[in-house]
Each structure stands twice: as C-alpha cells, then as structure tokens.
Scaffold this active site. Structure first.
Site, mmCIF file in Angstrom:
data_model
loop_
_atom_site.group_PDB
_atom_site.id
_atom_site.type_symbol
_atom_site.label_atom_id
_atom_site.label_comp_id
_atom_site.label_asym_id
_atom_site.label_seq_id
_atom_site.Cartn_x
_atom_site.Cartn_y
_atom_site.Cartn_z
ATOM 1 N N SER A 282 0.718 -1.211 0.140
ATOM 2 C CA SER A 282 0.019 -0.120 -0.096
ATOM 3 C C SER A 282 0.877 1.194 0.017
ATOM 4 C CB SER A 282 -0.663 -0.165 1.237
ATOM 5 O OG SER A 282 -0.069 0.395 2.542
ATOM 6 N N ASP A 283 0.394 2.382 -0.298
ATOM 7 C CA ASP A 283 1.059 3.526 -0.093
ATOM 8 C C ASP A 283 0.985 3.665 1.508
ATOM 9 O OD1 ASP A 283 2.550 5.991 -0.213
ATOM 10 O OD2 ASP A 283 1.514 6.732 -1.878
ATOM 11 N N ALA A 284 1.885 4.735 1.863
ATOM 12 C CA ALA A 284 2.175 4.973 3.395
ATOM 13 C C ALA A 284 0.579 5.169 3.879
ATOM 14 C CB ALA A 284 3.086 6.282 3.600
ATOM 15 N N PHE A 285 0.389 4.276 5.011
ATOM 16 C CA PHE A 285 -0.782 4.490 5.857
ATOM 17 C C PHE A 285 -2.014 4.482 5.149
ATOM 18 C CE2 PHE A 285 2.613 7.103 7.391
ATOM 19 C CZ PHE A 285 2.938 6.284 8.440
ATOM 20 N N ALA A 286 -1.925 3.904 3.774
ATOM 21 C CA ALA A 286 -3.162 3.916 2.693
ATOM 22 C C ALA A 286 -4.348 3.009 3.068
ATOM 23 C CB ALA A 286 -2.881 3.675 1.378
#
Ligand code: BGC
Length: 755
Positions: A282-286
């Site tokens: 995932s992208d960061a914290f997505a």
C-alpha cells in the site's frame, strides 16, 4: 569536460561495466523460488505470516532487536545507516525463529548519494538508455548501504501540471511513459539474479494518481474506461511486463473506489489481465486511510478490504499487524488468501538474494558512494535532460573566450537543495554544484562572475513536509532593494543568466498549486533585467511548466534545466558554453496559462477540429494551442527530415511493417535530434486521438551527417482499448502517419490496415 553528444556511451560504458552485478547469472527459476517460499510458509505461525505483511517506518529510533526477533516486521523503510541495517538484520536472520531477513526499502527516486535529474527531467532526455544507466548507478549506491527495494519508478501520467507530483513521473504520454517505466525497472532491477547492486523496483502509484480533480494532490480521480486503459494504465503495464517485482497502490479514489481497496485494479487488471506475479504494497498508511475515505467501517474492515482487494503489504499503518489475526481466525479471510500474500513477499526476498546476501559490507559502501564516475553519469544525464525552449539570434551558446563578465541572478542560482529537487535523503549537499558554481567552474579565470539573488521566494501556504522554524519573509522594501541590485549587476555585465523557477518544496508530494506563475516577484525581476537591454538567458529550475507567456516573447534564450541534480550546475555550464548541445524534448504540452489545463496533444478530433478555419482556438481570450508542443525542444544545430517511406502502404491485421525517414544535421555543430513518429486512426469503433506517439529515437549527428531511422509498427502499436467492445482491438482502417521533431510534425504519409 567535453560531453560529446556523438558518443553518449563512451565513458559511460565503463561505469556500467563497473556497476554490473558481481555474480551475474540467470535469475532463479520461478518454480524453485516458489518451492523455497512454500517450504518456509508451511513452518510459519499465523503471527509470523502477518509479520511478513507488516512494513514499518523508522523515523528516529529503530525498533528493538526483540521486536525484530519476534518476526512481527517483514520490512522497514527509511533506515539507511549500514551499521543499523546490519544490526537489525542480524537480529532477524540469527534471532528470529525462521531466520527470515528484513526487506529494507527506501524512496530511491533519482539517485542515492549521487543525485540525478528529477524523473520528469530524465523523461525529457527521450533517452531510455541514459535513464537506465542513471538508475543502475542509483541501485548500486543504495544497495551498498543495505537497501534492497526502491519505491520507484513512479509512472503516473500527469496531464495537469498543477499536480505537484508531475515532477516524479514522465509527463503526459503513455508511449514515452512506458519507455521510461521499462528503462527504470531495468536499471533498478537488472536481471534480478540475486547478485549485488540491484534492487526490487516498485511501480507506483497504482493507479491513475496523476488525474486528481483540479490537480490537487490526493483528490479523487474520475476517469473514463477509455482514458484509464489507453492512457493511464499503460506505463504500469509496461513496467509489469518489464518484470517489476512490486507495485504500490495509490492514495486516491478511482471512480469512487479507493485504489488501495480496489479489487478491479489489483485483482482483475494487475493480476488477471497482466498476469502480475509480484507483490503489492500500500502507499503509506493507505490501508488505515480507507476508513478516512469513508469506504471501510473501521480498521479491521480496512485490513479486510485492502487484503482481499490485492494489497499484500501494509505500509506504515499497522492495520494488518493489529487486525488480520482475528479476521483469519474468525473465518472472514481464508488462510489461503493470507498465504498467497505471504508467499509473494517471501518470493521477492528470495529473488533479490536477501537470504544469501543479507548483510552490508560497510567498507565497500564507502567506496561505492564515493565513486567519481557516478558524478560523470549525473553530469551527462543533466545535460541530456535539458530542453532549449528559445534561442533568438543564436544567443546560445555563449562564447566564453569573448566574455569578460557574467551576471548570475536569481533565488535558485546558488541554492543546493533546489538544484537537486525533492526526494533526496542520503546525498552530501556539499557535493551539489549550483548554476552559479557551474558557471564559475566553466569560465576562464579572467571572466568576472558575480551573483545577485534578486529576492526570495517561498510557498504561500506551508506544506506538511516543511520542517523547521519559519523565518520572517523579506519585506517589500528588501525585495525592491534586491531587485535593484540585480539590475545594477546586469548593467555592468556582458550577459545576465537568470536562474528562476520553483523551490524544491514547491514541486512534489503535497506541492500542488492553483496557478503556474513564476512564484514571488521573479517575473518582475526578469522584466527589469531584460529592460537593461543586456543579453539575457533564462535558466529554469523547476519540475512543472510555468507561465512563460511574457518570457517566451521577450527573453532571447530560455533553457529548461529542471531540478538537474548534484552535477546540475556543471551541466548547465556545459550547455551555456556549448560544451554540450541541448537535445531534450518536452514530455508534456507546455500551457500558456493554468486556464488551459488539462492540455495534451493526444486529444480527440471532435466535430470542429482546430485545423478548421474559424475554429483554430477553443477560447476567445487565448489560443487553445500550447505555448510549446509536446516533444518540442531546440538545438544549437539544425535538422532536416526527408524520404519518409513505408515498407508497405497496406498491412493486414496482426502484421507489422516499417516506417523510415532520413534525418540530417544541416547545422554546423554536433547535435542530437529526437525523431518522433505519430499516427492517427481515421475511423473506428471509437474516435481516436488526433495524434499518438508510437515511436521515437534520439540520434546523434555530426554536421552534414545523415542517418536513416526505422520504426516498426506492429499489432500492439496499432491497437487500442475500445470502450464499446470492452477489449483491445485492432481495426481495419485508414491511418495517418507523421514523422518529425515534435508533436506538430508536418512530414506525412498514410497507410491502411486491411482485413
Ligand atoms: C508517497 C510514496 C512514497 C511513500 C514512502 C508516500 O507519501 O506517496 O510515493 O513511496 O510515501 O515514502
């Protein structure tokens, strides 16, 4: 240093040889990799499996050894100290039950210690081989400190330059974007034999992150099937076909469904249509953010929806770490689904050679990072990426033997951080050569080079990544005074070189803007210096097109240098003084103003094409054509195209043919031309764009030299995704074909695809 455009590979071949993997061989067979991964998987507890799907950021203090030994972390990002990497890796390999190494990831976007031009700049080189070389060096340097995975290439198409992250990609075009995507994957990964000096690539941000409403970062994207398939998805597909080991899901909603919970994207397209075998992060914290989107109910639901949509690893948010066990134990997620994700991550660790080469050779890292040949690659890359936009009266190149003084002016002329651009973490700033320093290095000792800043610029609204105390802005009186000093300096100099544009924090993530004006009072500074009557060269330092309406009519020479990287100043000097000849071309259509956005050359014909008399502009207050077209760029030399011919004018469906053209250097300097081929399908199941790039080649020519350039047009290039047909089609229709030096090329012929 003479950077001959004729022999772009000469010295660099040596660098590449040095950068070749030490134990190059065949990549391990896919089933052997899977067998090894399965052998581990069968021994893993549920918690150990979930640990592999958990990636954590290290901001500050790294995790304790005991946490690593527990097996609850599969990957860490933002650790770059080789000693710390070794310590953590020893804890994982020797201390954890199954001895599984940690995968260390980092955003190695355009260099590690040696900073190359930003990606949009490298795309402007139209030189995939150079881009591959640059990323080979970046991989080698990052590998040397223990990094095994880069979050690059970013291949998001951007047709709205207000979007700050246009700087990280290859611009507006799927064909050029695909070439750059492949080149970067090859550079980062090499053959992925498990030997040293290569990283796992991560194609991001899947998918269509670049099409956010209003160019606003993170905002929703609404795209037609036609645009998504034919334009936005193409570079990701190219990267996957080139063997990219991983993909990063994007932040935004795509047609109402967040990309990180989007099963259509990750399951149907990525794994289904394209057969992707690697893993998705995932992208960061997505994953956690799926709840913020108003998509998942809570964090457990977010973990469920991301994993079942196809996200294998959770970056930063701990939703998988905290929620997956209960979801599996409660039967909501089958163990087989979890196993598939774990297996993919283990396979990547095996493929990159982590199990054999987990540790960092700290002594070797020092040597690799100091390699002077890497700087040579960076200087060459910056020179090849620059685009000459205007050169009235052949002001450039400047004859340094005839000049006695040069005024260097502008807030970006002597700023190291703004010369390298965003996404630089491990460089040594003192190694960066600014435009001022490059000019000083480049002139004979008798030439007086003086500098005036001409005022300061800053973001109107601070961004989330702007750190440190905010200093008080210069007062209007101070700015007036700085502009005055700059004008006086120009008056007492033979020529003025102005380095204007945007600070690095004005371009990149969370750096979108509503207008394209030159920030601050740079336009006023420019106009005041031009008013002195001295010859003026505008060097642009930026990552997006800016409003050059006035400059394009009044400043005799404009060189787009982008954020040119650590050797940027030297490369700019090479170009200004003619030791290198500009050959880059715009990777986007350059708008006249932000009101024209979105603007791209491959638009559809519509009922009243702009070629029809009376309909040449879609606006009454401004032309609707761009200021500079896609593919545009000048040279100190001149080129002529002739003998456009096709191997056959009729080609049966599914077969290929060749188009060729002669290109001749009719000028008096060695130079490069980028030969570009465009097609247009005249009728079909949908209307097709007025032109689409389907071939290009950057060729180097000596004065008077002529070369024949050949392009193959095959089924793939003649096919498109047809929305009514819901599939890729090639249609038996008539086509136009143009070859030339930009997207307005006039040399034309036609061909017919037959049943
Ligand atoms: C960016 C990604 C990047 C990640 C890790 C995110 O904010 O969108 O491009 O790879 O951070 O640094």
């Amino acid at each position: 240093m003479q950077l001959s455009n004729l022999k772009p590979l000469g010295a660099l071949a040596l660098v590449l040889l040095a950068a070749a993997p030490l134990c190059a061989g065949a990549p391990p067979a896919a089933d052997e990799v899977t067998r090894r991964a399965n052998a581990l998987l069968t021994q893993m507890t549920l918690d150990e499996k979930i640990g592999q799907l958990n990636q954590l950021f290290v901001f500050g203090t790294p995790p304790q050894d005991a946490v690593i030994r527990s097996g609850s972390i599969g990957s860490l990002l933002f650790v770059s100290d080789p000693a710390v990497i070794n310590r953590l890796q020893h804890a994982a390999v020797e201390g954890s039950r199954l001895h599984i190494p940690i995968l260390f990831g980092f955003d190695v976007i355009h260099g590690w210690r040696t900073i190359f031009p930003v990606p949009i700049a490298m795309a402007a080189s139209w030189d995939p081989l150079m881009v591959e070389q640059a990323q080979t060096v970046a991989a080698r340097e990052a590998y040397s400190v223990g990094i095994r995975w880069t979050f690059a290439p970013m291949v998001d198409i951007a047709r709205d330059p207000r979007w700050g992250r246009i700087v990280e990609g290859a611009g507006e075009d799927p064909f050029l974007g695909s070439a750059m995507a492949r080149a970067q994957v090859r550079g980062f990964q090499g053959p992925l034999t498990g030997g040293p000096d290569h990283l796992l690539a991560c194609v991001k941000h899947f998918a269509a992150y670049g099409a956010g409403d209003g160019g606003r970062d993170y905002d929703s994207v609404f795209l037609s099937d036609d645009s998504l398939r034919n334009v936005y998805l193409e570079p990701y597909r190219a990267a996957v076909e080139a063997g990219a080991a991983s993909v990063m899901s994007a932040y935004m909603d795509l047609n109402g469904v967040p990309a990180t919970g989007n099963r259509f994207l990750m399951h149907d397209v990525l794994r289904g249509d394209w057969g992707f075998q690697g893993f998705v992060v995932s992208d960061a914290f997505a994953v956690k953010s799926l709840t913020t989107h108003g998509f998942s109910r809570d964090d457990a639901d977010a973990a469920f929806r991301a994993l079942t949509a196809g996200v294998d690893m959770d970056m930063g948010g701990r939703s998988y770490l905290n929620k997956l066990a209960a979801l599996v134990q409660g039967g909501r997620i089958p163990m087989a689904t979890l196993d598939d994700s774990v297996r993919r991550i283990l396979e990547a660790k095996i493929r990159v050679g982590l199990f054999e080469n987990a540790y960092v050779d700290e002594a070797r890292a020092k040597q690799v990072l100091a390699a002077p040949e890497h700087r040579q690659v960076a200087r060459h890359a910056a020179a090849r990426s620059a685009v000459l936009l205007r050169n009235e009266g052949s002001l450039l190149p400047l004859d340094k033997t005839k000049l006695s003084s040069i005024a260097v002016i502008g807030p970006l002329a002597d700023s190291r951080i703004d010369t390298t651009g965003s996404w630089t973490f491990a460089n040594n700033a003192s190694e960066t050569v600014t435009v001022l320093e490059g000019i000083r290095n480049g002139v004979p000792s008798g030439v007086r080079v003086e500098y005036a800043r001409g005022g300061e610029i800053r973001r109107t609204i601070r961004g989330p990544f702007d750190r440190g105390p905010q200093t008080a802005p210069a007062t209007p009186a101070q700015l007036d005074e700085e502009i005055k000093q700059a004008v006086e300096l120009a008056r007492r100099s033979d020529v003025a070189v102005l380095a204007l544009g945007e600070l690095q924090n004005m371009s990149g993530e969370a750096a979108s803007r509503a207008t394209l004006d030159l920030p601050g009072r740079q336009e006023q500074l420019l106009e005041a210096v031009v008013a002195t009557g001295k010859p003026v060269v505008l060097v642009l330092i930026n990552g997006r097109p800016l409003d050059l309406t006035w400059a394009s009519g009044h400043v005799p020479a404009i060189l787009e240098a982008w954020y040119p990287g650590a050797q940027g100043g030297n490369a700019v000097a090479d170009l200004l003084f003619g030791d290198a000849n500009p050959g880059g071309k715009l990777p986007f259509s350059w708008p006249r103003s932000s009101g024209q956005i979105p603007i791209y050359y491959a638009h559809n014909l519509t009922q009243d094409p702009e070629t029809r008399p009376g309909f040449t502009s879609r606006y009454w207050d401004q032309l609707s054509s761009p200021l500079y077209p896609f593919g545009f760029g000048l040279s100190y030399s001149k080129f002529a195209f002739s003998n456009l011919s096709l191997s056959r004018p009729q080609v049966p469906l599914g077969q290929e043919f060749e188009a060729s053209v002669d290109v001749e250097n009719t000028g008096s300097r060695v130079g490069d031309e980028v030969v570009q081929l465009y097609i247009h399908q005249r009728a079909g199941s949908t209307s097709r764009p007025v032109r689409e790039l389907k071939g290009f080649e950057r060729v180097a020519l000596a004065p008077g030299e002529k070369k024949t350039v050949r392009f193959t047009l095959d089924k793939r290039k003649l096919s498109f995704w047809s929305t009514p047909e819901k599939k890729w089609v090639q249609e038996p229709e008539a086509f136009d074909l143009w070859i030339g030096d930009d997207s307005t090329a006039a040399l034309h012929t036609s061909f017919q695809v037959t049943e």
